[in-house]
Design an enzyme around this catalytic site. Structure first.
Site, short mmCIF file in Angstrom:
data_model
loop_
_atom_site.label_atom_id
_atom_site.label_comp_id
_atom_site.label_asym_id
_atom_site.label_seq_id
_atom_site.Cartn_x
_atom_site.Cartn_y
_atom_site.Cartn_z
N SER A 32 6.38 6.61 -9.21
CA SER A 32 6.65 6.94 -7.81
C SER A 32 7.93 7.74 -7.67
O SER A 32 9.00 7.30 -8.11
CB SER A 32 6.81 5.66 -6.98
OG SER A 32 5.57 5.12 -6.70
N HIS A 63 3.00 10.40 -5.86
CA HIS A 63 2.38 10.58 -7.16
C HIS A 63 1.53 11.84 -7.13
O HIS A 63 0.55 11.89 -6.38
CB HIS A 63 1.45 9.40 -7.50
CG HIS A 63 2.19 8.17 -7.88
ND1 HIS A 63 2.35 7.75 -9.17
CD2 HIS A 63 2.83 7.26 -7.11
CE1 HIS A 63 3.05 6.63 -9.19
NE2 HIS A 63 3.35 6.31 -7.95
N HIS A 85 -2.57 2.78 -10.83
CA HIS A 85 -2.07 1.40 -10.81
C HIS A 85 -3.22 0.39 -10.82
O HIS A 85 -4.31 0.67 -10.32
CB HIS A 85 -1.25 1.15 -9.54
CG HIS A 85 -0.05 2.02 -9.40
ND1 HIS A 85 -0.13 3.30 -8.89
CD2 HIS A 85 1.26 1.80 -9.68
CE1 HIS A 85 1.09 3.83 -8.88
NE2 HIS A 85 1.94 2.94 -9.36
N TYR A 87 -3.39 -2.14 -8.89
CA TYR A 87 -3.73 -2.52 -7.50
C TYR A 87 -4.68 -1.52 -6.83
O TYR A 87 -5.20 -1.80 -5.75
CB TYR A 87 -2.46 -2.72 -6.64
CG TYR A 87 -1.62 -1.48 -6.45
CD1 TYR A 87 -2.04 -0.40 -5.68
CD2 TYR A 87 -0.37 -1.38 -7.06
CE1 TYR A 87 -1.26 0.73 -5.51
CE2 TYR A 87 0.42 -0.26 -6.91
CZ TYR A 87 -0.04 0.79 -6.13
OH TYR A 87 0.73 1.92 -5.99
N GLU A 88 -4.90 -0.37 -7.46
CA GLU A 88 -5.85 0.58 -6.86
C GLU A 88 -7.29 0.09 -7.02
O GLU A 88 -8.20 0.63 -6.39
CB GLU A 88 -5.66 1.98 -7.47
CG GLU A 88 -4.33 2.60 -7.05
CD GLU A 88 -4.07 3.95 -7.70
OE1 GLU A 88 -4.71 4.93 -7.30
OE2 GLU A 88 -3.25 4.01 -8.63
N ALA A 115 9.72 3.52 -9.90
CA ALA A 115 10.65 3.16 -8.82
C ALA A 115 10.63 1.64 -8.76
O ALA A 115 9.57 1.03 -8.91
CB ALA A 115 10.17 3.75 -7.50
N MET A 213 5.56 -2.52 -9.49
CA MET A 213 4.12 -2.82 -9.56
C MET A 213 3.43 -2.05 -10.68
O MET A 213 2.23 -1.78 -10.60
CB MET A 213 3.45 -2.45 -8.23
CG MET A 213 4.08 -3.08 -7.00
SD MET A 213 3.35 -2.44 -5.51
CE MET A 213 4.48 -3.07 -4.26
N SER A 214 4.18 -1.69 -11.71
CA SER A 214 3.58 -0.80 -12.72
C SER A 214 4.25 -0.99 -14.07
O SER A 214 4.89 -2.00 -14.33
CB SER A 214 3.75 0.66 -12.27
OG SER A 214 5.12 1.02 -12.32
N ASN A 237 15.56 0.58 -3.75
CA ASN A 237 15.80 -0.31 -2.59
C ASN A 237 16.29 -1.65 -3.11
O ASN A 237 16.12 -1.96 -4.29
CB ASN A 237 14.49 -0.51 -1.80
CG ASN A 237 13.37 -1.06 -2.68
OD1 ASN A 237 12.75 -0.31 -3.45
ND2 ASN A 237 13.13 -2.35 -2.62
N HIS A 249 7.63 2.23 1.77
CA HIS A 249 7.46 3.22 0.71
C HIS A 249 8.29 4.46 1.00
O HIS A 249 8.70 5.18 0.07
CB HIS A 249 5.97 3.57 0.57
CG HIS A 249 5.67 4.41 -0.64
ND1 HIS A 249 6.01 4.02 -1.92
CD2 HIS A 249 5.08 5.63 -0.77
CE1 HIS A 249 5.64 4.97 -2.77
NE2 HIS A 249 5.08 5.95 -2.10
N1 HPA Z 1 8.97 -4.11 -5.07
C1 HPA Z 1 7.88 -3.69 -5.75
N2 HPA Z 1 7.70 -2.43 -6.09
C2 HPA Z 1 8.64 -1.54 -5.77
C3 HPA Z 1 9.80 -1.91 -5.07
C4 HPA Z 1 9.96 -3.27 -4.69
O1 HPA Z 1 10.96 -3.68 -4.06
N3 HPA Z 1 10.53 -0.78 -4.89
C5 HPA Z 1 9.84 0.23 -5.48
N4 HPA Z 1 8.70 -0.23 -6.02
#
Ligand code: HPA
Length: 280
Positions: A32, A63, A85, A87-88, A115, A213-214, A237, A249
């Site tokens: 990401s 992406h 991913h 989750y897709e 990310a 998540m990856s 974040n 996002h």
């Molecule tokens: N959690 C999960 N996935 C993420 C996050 C998060 O805080 N930030 C960027 N991808």
């Protein structure tokens, strides 16, 4: 949901047919917000993910969906500009496809990027973190299913998953670029929801420094296949509940946009360090 090796083989053949000369020694998976890093490589040719059987277009903003046959510092590289991913919901075939293709074409090094939300209180938004180890909290695993010899033994060792030598080369590259490089444990949850504050509090007690998540599936597969792995997160974040505000996002893509010059120079310098050290 198990890996379809027929589909992976068709993907490999289609890439070989398009690029019969390709012999990448390195792979780079851009997560990401990392897509633009690819533009800094010398591009030989590109293929849209839609044109590779089993890969398909990524469904996530930030992406792109291109396989780039590229070069930097004399190292022939396949850049996967965008990732698929778990989750897709299309199973493990699109997620494992880059690793299968890289292994079959003789690649020995893989950088996985993502990310991530920062859990460690020393981290700031925009920090880059080299992954020292991971926690698979996805409640899923790409190697569940019939064993396939490409992934080595049935029970692959993961003690040294993130290669120490490559991590040292990345740290050296960061010093040369004057970039502050954090290090830590990356925890992968399945998504697609962000975590709850209670989950983040518990992940912190598990020893996680960042959450996403990856990355973990690809890293496990590459390690099992005998490819040396290095992982790099952009902290985009603070993880859920650390600040009293919701996650989005948009904040993730904005943070990578700001950090992009740093991300690009670090990756390029790291390629230079790998080239100088030589690929054993
Ligand atoms: N959690 C999960 N996935 C993420 C996050 C998060 O805080 N930030 C960027 N991808």
């Amino acid at each position: 949901m198990t890996i379809s090796y027929d589909v992976l083989e068709r993907a490999l053949q289609s890439i070989k047919q398009a690029w019969p000369e390709a012999k990448p020694s390195c792979g780079l998976i851009l997560g990401s917000g990392w897509s633009d890093v690819a533009e800094a490589f010398t591009v030989k040719s590109t293929i849209a993910y839609e044109d590779i059987p089993g890969l398909g277009a990524p469904g996530v903003v930030g992406h792109s969906g291109r396989l780039i046959w590229a070069e930097h510092a004399g190292l022939e590289t396949f850049v996967f500009q965008g990732r698929r991913h778990w989750y897709e919901g299309e199973g493990w075939t699109p997620v494992s496809l880059p690793i299968y293709v890289l292994k079959k074409l003789g690649c020995t090094r893989l950088m996985v990027t993502n990310a991530a939300g920062g859990i460690n209180s020393d981290f700031q938004v925009g920090d880059l973190m080299v992954i020292t180890d991971h926690i698979n909290a996805m409640c899923a695993h790409p190697l569940i299913g019939k064993a396939n010899s490409i992934w080595g033994p049935r029970f692959p060792d993961q003690t040294y998953l993130y290669n120490a030598k490559l991590r040292d080369q990345l740290a050296l590259a960061a010093r040369k670029c004057n970039i502050r490089l954090k290090q830590g444990v990356y925890l992968a949850a399945s998504g697609p929801t962000y975590e709850t504050p209670a989950e983040i509090r518990s992940y912190k007690t598990w020893g996680a420094d960042a959450v996403g998540m990856s990355t973990v599936p690809e890293a496990m597969l590459a390690n099992a296949a005998g490819i040396k792995v290095v992982g790099l997160s952009c902290i985009t974040n603070f993880a859920a509940g650390i600040l009293d505000q919701p996650l989005s996002h948009k904040e993730v893509t904005e943070a990578t946009r700001v950090a992009m010059p740093k991300m690009t120079s670090l990756v390029l310098q790291f390629w230079g360090e790998m080239a100088e050290a030589g690929l054993d």
